[in-house]
Design an enzyme around this catalytic site. Structure first.
Site, PDB file in Angstrom:
ATOM      1  N   GLY A  12      43.937  22.238 -47.595  1.00 38.95           N
ATOM      2  CA  GLY A  12      44.692  21.374 -46.682  1.00 38.95           C
ATOM      3  C   GLY A  12      46.187  21.402 -46.986  1.00 38.95           C
ATOM      4  O   GLY A  12      46.615  21.715 -48.093  1.00 38.95           O
ATOM      5  N   ARG A  16      50.353  14.125 -44.937  1.00 44.56           N
ATOM      6  CA  ARG A  16      50.910  12.808 -45.253  1.00 44.56           C
ATOM      7  C   ARG A  16      51.877  12.841 -46.445  1.00 44.56           C
ATOM      8  O   ARG A  16      52.601  11.900 -46.697  1.00 44.56           O
ATOM      9  CB  ARG A  16      49.751  11.818 -45.523  1.00 44.56           C
ATOM     10  CG  ARG A  16      48.959  11.489 -44.266  1.00 44.56           C
ATOM     11  CD  ARG A  16      47.593  10.871 -44.562  1.00 44.56           C
ATOM     12  NE  ARG A  16      46.581  11.877 -44.901  1.00 44.56           N
ATOM     13  CZ  ARG A  16      45.303  11.612 -45.167  1.00 44.56           C
ATOM     14  NH1 ARG A  16      44.877  10.353 -45.153  1.00 44.56           N
ATOM     15  NH2 ARG A  16      44.455  12.581 -45.460  1.00 44.56           N
ATOM     16  N   GLN A  73      40.296  29.714 -46.274  1.00 41.72           N
ATOM     17  CA  GLN A  73      39.986  29.032 -45.006  1.00 41.72           C
ATOM     18  C   GLN A  73      41.250  29.167 -44.150  1.00 41.72           C
ATOM     19  O   GLN A  73      42.251  28.503 -44.414  1.00 41.72           O
ATOM     20  CB  GLN A  73      39.676  27.549 -45.290  1.00 41.72           C
ATOM     21  CG  GLN A  73      39.308  26.756 -44.060  1.00 41.72           C
ATOM     22  CD  GLN A  73      39.322  25.236 -44.311  1.00 41.72           C
ATOM     23  OE1 GLN A  73      40.045  24.744 -45.170  1.00 41.72           O
ATOM     24  NE2 GLN A  73      38.529  24.520 -43.548  1.00 41.72           N
TER      25      GLN A  73
HETATM   26  C1  UD1 Z   1      38.071  12.883 -47.683  1.00 41.87           C
HETATM   27  C2  UD1 Z   1      36.661  12.453 -47.206  1.00 41.87           C
HETATM   28  C3  UD1 Z   1      36.560  10.937 -47.352  1.00 41.87           C
HETATM   29  C4  UD1 Z   1      36.836  10.536 -48.782  1.00 41.87           C
HETATM   30  C5  UD1 Z   1      38.148  11.089 -49.284  1.00 41.87           C
HETATM   31  C6  UD1 Z   1      38.250  10.878 -50.788  1.00 41.87           C
HETATM   32  C7  UD1 Z   1      35.884  13.972 -45.441  1.00 41.87           C
HETATM   33  C8  UD1 Z   1      35.729  14.156 -43.992  1.00 41.87           C
HETATM   34  N1  UD1 Z   1      36.480  12.821 -45.817  1.00 41.87           N
HETATM   35  O1  UD1 Z   1      39.022  12.299 -46.813  1.00 41.87           O
HETATM   36  O2  UD1 Z   1      35.274  10.502 -46.968  1.00 41.87           O
HETATM   37  O3  UD1 Z   1      36.803   9.103 -48.873  1.00 41.87           O
HETATM   38  O4  UD1 Z   1      38.260  12.504 -49.050  1.00 41.87           O
HETATM   39  O5  UD1 Z   1      39.500  11.210 -51.279  1.00 41.87           O
HETATM   40  O6  UD1 Z   1      35.464  14.798 -46.220  1.00 41.87           O
HETATM   41  N2  UD1 Z   1      40.585  20.321 -47.247  1.00 41.87           N
HETATM   42  C9  UD1 Z   1      40.356  21.676 -47.027  1.00 41.87           C
HETATM   43  N3  UD1 Z   1      40.210  22.129 -45.758  1.00 41.87           N
HETATM   44  C10 UD1 Z   1      40.229  21.323 -44.682  1.00 41.87           C
HETATM   45  C11 UD1 Z   1      40.447  19.949 -44.912  1.00 41.87           C
HETATM   46  C12 UD1 Z   1      40.615  19.472 -46.177  1.00 41.87           C
HETATM   47  O7  UD1 Z   1      40.318  22.447 -47.990  1.00 41.87           O
HETATM   48  O8  UD1 Z   1      40.063  21.824 -43.573  1.00 41.87           O
HETATM   49  C13 UD1 Z   1      40.764  19.844 -48.623  1.00 41.87           C
HETATM   50  C14 UD1 Z   1      42.135  19.231 -48.841  1.00 41.87           C
HETATM   51  O9  UD1 Z   1      43.029  20.201 -49.359  1.00 41.87           O
HETATM   52  C15 UD1 Z   1      41.851  18.142 -49.881  1.00 41.87           C
HETATM   53  C16 UD1 Z   1      40.391  17.791 -49.660  1.00 41.87           C
HETATM   54  O10 UD1 Z   1      39.829  18.813 -48.867  1.00 41.87           O
HETATM   55  O11 UD1 Z   1      41.999  18.604 -51.205  1.00 41.87           O
HETATM   56  C17 UD1 Z   1      40.219  16.463 -48.929  1.00 41.87           C
HETATM   57  O12 UD1 Z   1      40.949  16.503 -47.704  1.00 41.87           O
HETATM   58  P1  UD1 Z   1      41.770  15.249 -47.208  1.00 41.87           P
HETATM   59  O13 UD1 Z   1      42.422  15.623 -45.924  1.00 41.87           O
HETATM   60  O14 UD1 Z   1      42.599  14.680 -48.269  1.00 41.87           O
HETATM   61  O15 UD1 Z   1      40.558  14.248 -46.854  1.00 41.87           O
HETATM   62  P2  UD1 Z   1      40.609  12.671 -46.811  1.00 41.87           P
HETATM   63  O16 UD1 Z   1      41.143  12.244 -45.508  1.00 41.87           O
HETATM   64  O17 UD1 Z   1      41.265  12.146 -48.015  1.00 41.87           O
HETATM   65 MG    MG Z   2      42.340  13.033 -49.556  1.00 37.32          MG
END
Ligand code: UD1
Ligand code: MG
Length: 455
Positions: A12, A16, A73
């Site tokens: 990601g 934010r 990804q």
């Molecule tokens: C996510 C969880 C949420 C949890 C929270 C805890 C989901 C849908 N939600 O939300 O339930 O309470 O973490 O911190 O899983 N990432 C990818 N590829 C993507 C999207 C995200 O690799 O397409 C990675 C990001 O780099 C990050 C992690 O996944 O390290 C979490 O993504 P983030 O967008 O922070 O999710 P939250 O909204 O925090």
């Molecule tokens: Mg997060």
């Protein structure tokens, strides 16, 4: 070989954070967040480590080079989609998969080990690590059925008012049986508020299939803080910092003012060392026992022996021996090695030099690219002239030499053992051992000169 594979989601952007740097590379406790997560997973026994990269992929891969495998990804379509990118790795694997997010830097290896152990004992298809958050805003909520079993996870943006009032949150960390995770991933859709493939939906899918889903609740919710903004980054930094200071104090180090002391996670400090206020000890630094460090000092990637004092100074990428006194106002630059009993202070800079036992550099000097023996005395204002505009040259100062004040040593040049250099000299030729080197104009007094000017 253990039967635990870790998949760390780190693709990601971290919108934010409002940063050009991928979120997971922002540092907490002196390490990128994703490194802290990887270290905890390794502690828990993860043998195969797969990191999902995307935004800033090369930067993240460089930061973790040699420590994990990477899958890319290309489009960030959600945490479920991120795990799908590791399908090939999952297909050949029949152990436990621990999925982690790269933005939870306060995790400890002990907590992950507990999750792994409980998942194994319960023989569950999935075990979610949850936490009771005083302020659950932003997290996915853990929804349990009347029997107390985890039924599903609902993201904040998709939650009903009743679900929003739940304070048990999803930490984003889970253990899965590899084959069941793979099968459940096929059932994910993006029919939700963010139009993303949520990994969290795997929990409801497994429940519908009648698989066993368990949960482990973290005793300390602060360990599972997910960092999505700079405010949360600062909060995590202060927690990890305090954790490190507490650990040092428990092991016999005095921290006079924890509020103004910053020590990176991996730093080691021996017992009975005292850290004065406004001090930073960073990177791969190692400090011995019975030292006095600070106040107002920054020590970076520096190894320091026992019973050494460093105050009002900055040292980086160098080695300092035992019983050394440094400061006030010393700058030690890379590849410097001060041997035991050396004294350096009062506006002295040393770079890429070896200083032998008990040599003294007490005032206003620049010593660069120098091999100095033991028992040398460097007079105030001594400069090694190491750079001719094109190349750097070395200066050698042998044992027990005495360099008078305000001397230039024009390198390459050697001052032999036991020799003296007269104050104010510009030395361009070697001074043989046991000699006096003088290189300055003789003083000439013109008597009556002042009176003559008046006429
Ligand atoms: C996510 C969880 C949420 C949890 C929270 C805890 C989901 C849908 N939600 O939300 O339930 O309470 O973490 O911190 O899983 N990432 C990818 N590829 C993507 C999207 C995200 O690799 O397409 C990675 C990001 O780099 C990050 C992690 O996944 O390290 C979490 O993504 P983030 O967008 O922070 O999710 P939250 O909204 O925090
Ligand atoms: Mg997060």
């Amino acid at each position: 070989m253990s039967n635990l594979m870790a998949i760390i989601l780190a693709a990601g952007k971290g919108t934010r954070m409002k940063s050009a740097l991928p979120k997971v590379l922002h540092q907490v406790g002196g390490k990128p967040m994703v490194q802290q997560v990887l270290d905890a997973a390794v502690f828990a026994g993860a043998d195969k480590k797969v990191v999902v990269i995307g935004f800033g992929a090369q930067n993240v891969a460089d930061a973790l080079a040699g420590q994990a495998e990477f899958v890319v990804q290309t489009e960030q379509l959600g945490t479920g989609h991120a795990v799908m990118q590791a399908r090939r790795e999952l297909t050949d694997f029949d152990g436990t998969v621990m999925v982690l997010c790269g933005d939870t830097p306060l995790l400890t290896g002990e907590l992950l080990a507990k999750l792994y152990a409980e998942h194994g004992q319960a023989q569950a298809a999935a075990t979610v690590l949850t936490a009771g958050m005083p302020d659950p805003a932003g997290y996915g909520r853990v929804i349990r059925n009347s029997a107390g079993q985890v039924e599903k996870i609902v993201e904040q943006k998709d939650a009903s008012p009743a679900e929003l009032s739940v304070c048990e949150i999803n930490t984003g960390i889970y253990c899965f049986a590899a084959s069941q995770l793979l099968a459940a991933l096929d059932g994910l859709t993006c029919n939700n508020a963010q139009e993303e493939y949520y990994l969290t939906d795997v929990i409801a899918i497994l429940n519908k299939q009648g698989q066993k889903v368990g949960a482990v609740q973290a005793a300390d919710h602060r360990e599972t803080l997910g960092i999505n903004s700079r405010l949360q980054l600062a909060e995590a930094e202060s927690i990890i910092r305090r954790r490190k200071l507490d650990n040092l104090m428990e092991n016999g180090v005095t921290i006079m003012d924890p509020g103004s002391t910053f020590i990176d996670t991996q730093v080691e400090i021996g017992a009975d060392t005292i850290i004065y206020p406004f001090t930073w000890i960073e990177g791969q630094s190692k400090i011995g026992a019975n030292c006095l460090i600070g106040p107002n000092t920054r020590v970076t990637n520096t190894t320091v022996g026992d019973e050494t004092t460093i105050h009002f100074s900055y040292t980086h990428d160098c080695t300092v021996g035992n019983h050394v006194i440094l400061g006030p106002y010393v700058h030690l630059r890379p590849d410097t090695w001060l041997k035991d009993g050396v004294k350096v202070g009062n506006f002295v800079e040393v770079k890429n030099s070896i200083v032998g036992e008990k040599s003294k550099l007490p005032h206003l000097s620049y010593i660069g690219d120098t091999d100095m023996g033991a028992g040398v005395n460097i007079g105030s204002g001594t400069i090694t002239v190491n750079y001719d505009g094109k190349h750097k040259h070395r200066t050698t100062i042998e044992d027990d030499a005495f360099i008078g004040c305000n001397t230039n040593l024009v390198a390459p040049v050697t001052v032999g053992s036991g020799s003296y250099v007269a104050a104010g000299s510009t030395i361009t030729k070697n001074v043989p051992p046991g000699s006096l080197g003088v290189a300055r104009a003789r003083q000439n007094n013109i008597e009556g000169w002042v009176e003559k000017q008046r006429r």
